[in-house]
Design a protein around this motif. Structure first.
Motif, short mmCIF file in Angstrom:
data_model
loop_
_atom_site.label_atom_id
_atom_site.label_comp_id
_atom_site.label_asym_id
_atom_site.label_seq_id
_atom_site.Cartn_x
_atom_site.Cartn_y
_atom_site.Cartn_z
N ARG A 1 7.26 0.16 -6.02
CA ARG A 1 8.61 1.27 -5.72
C ARG A 1 9.65 0.74 -6.81
NH1 ARG A 1 9.64 4.22 -1.03
NH2 ARG A 1 8.18 2.97 -0.10
N ASN B 1 11.49 0.34 1.77
CA ASN B 1 11.70 1.59 1.63
C ASN B 1 12.79 1.89 0.89
OD1 ASN B 1 14.35 1.47 3.29
ND2 ASN B 1 12.99 0.61 5.09
N SER C 1 -2.70 0.80 -3.92
CA SER C 1 -1.32 -0.09 -4.15
C SER C 1 -0.33 0.32 -5.08
CB SER C 1 -1.85 -1.67 -4.35
OG SER C 1 -2.50 -1.65 -5.66
N GLY C 2 0.79 -0.16 -5.00
CA GLY C 2 1.78 0.47 -5.71
C GLY C 2 3.06 -0.33 -5.71
N CYS D 1 5.20 -1.48 -2.34
CA CYS D 1 5.30 -0.27 -1.48
C CYS D 1 5.59 -0.68 -0.15
CB CYS D 1 4.24 0.85 -1.86
SG CYS D 1 4.64 1.81 -3.30
N TRP E 1 0.77 -1.10 0.20
CA TRP E 1 0.04 -0.01 -0.02
C TRP E 1 0.90 1.22 -0.09
CZ3 TRP E 1 -5.00 1.16 -0.71
CH2 TRP E 1 -5.38 2.56 -0.15
N SER E 2 0.64 2.14 -0.88
CA SER E 2 1.44 3.36 -0.87
C SER E 2 0.38 4.49 -0.55
CB SER E 2 1.52 3.84 -2.30
OG SER E 2 2.07 5.04 -2.46
N TYR E 3 1.08 5.02 0.78
CA TYR E 3 0.37 6.03 1.47
C TYR E 3 0.40 7.40 0.64
CZ TYR E 3 0.05 3.27 5.58
OH TYR E 3 -0.19 2.12 6.26
N LYS E 4 1.38 7.52 -0.23
CA LYS E 4 1.50 8.76 -1.14
C LYS E 4 0.54 8.53 -1.93
CE LYS E 4 5.52 9.97 -2.26
NZ LYS E 4 6.71 9.87 -2.88
#
Length: 74
Positions: free
Chosen positions: A11, A35, A8-9, A31, A1-4
């Motif tokens: 990286r 990190n 979902s995403g 994501c 999960w991408s908070y930005k």
């Protein structure tokens, strides 16, 4: 999960040179499973740079700079 992205995403990190030529592309990771710093270290850039190369980081890597320097020295 991408908070930005709020969904979902993946990286992916890209290293470019001063001429904006792509040097290295990381493996894409979910994501929630990675990190910036751990992905950067996993790219093993320290095996691909020379003593006089200059690297610029954004704020996502500050906790990993000392570890990167140690890896470069070994």
């Amino acid at each position: 999960w991408s908070y930005k992205l709020k969904t979902s995403g993946l990286r992916t990190q890209v290293v470019i040179d001063i001429n904006e030529m792509v040097i290295i592309v990381s493996k894409s990771e979910l994501c929630g499973e990675s990190n910036d710093g751990s992905m950067f270290l996993n790219m093993k850039l320290y095996n691909k740079i020379y003593k006089h190369d200059c690297i610029a980081f954004d704020g996502g890597y500050t906790l990993f700079i000392n570890q990167f320097i140690e890896l470069c020295s070994s």
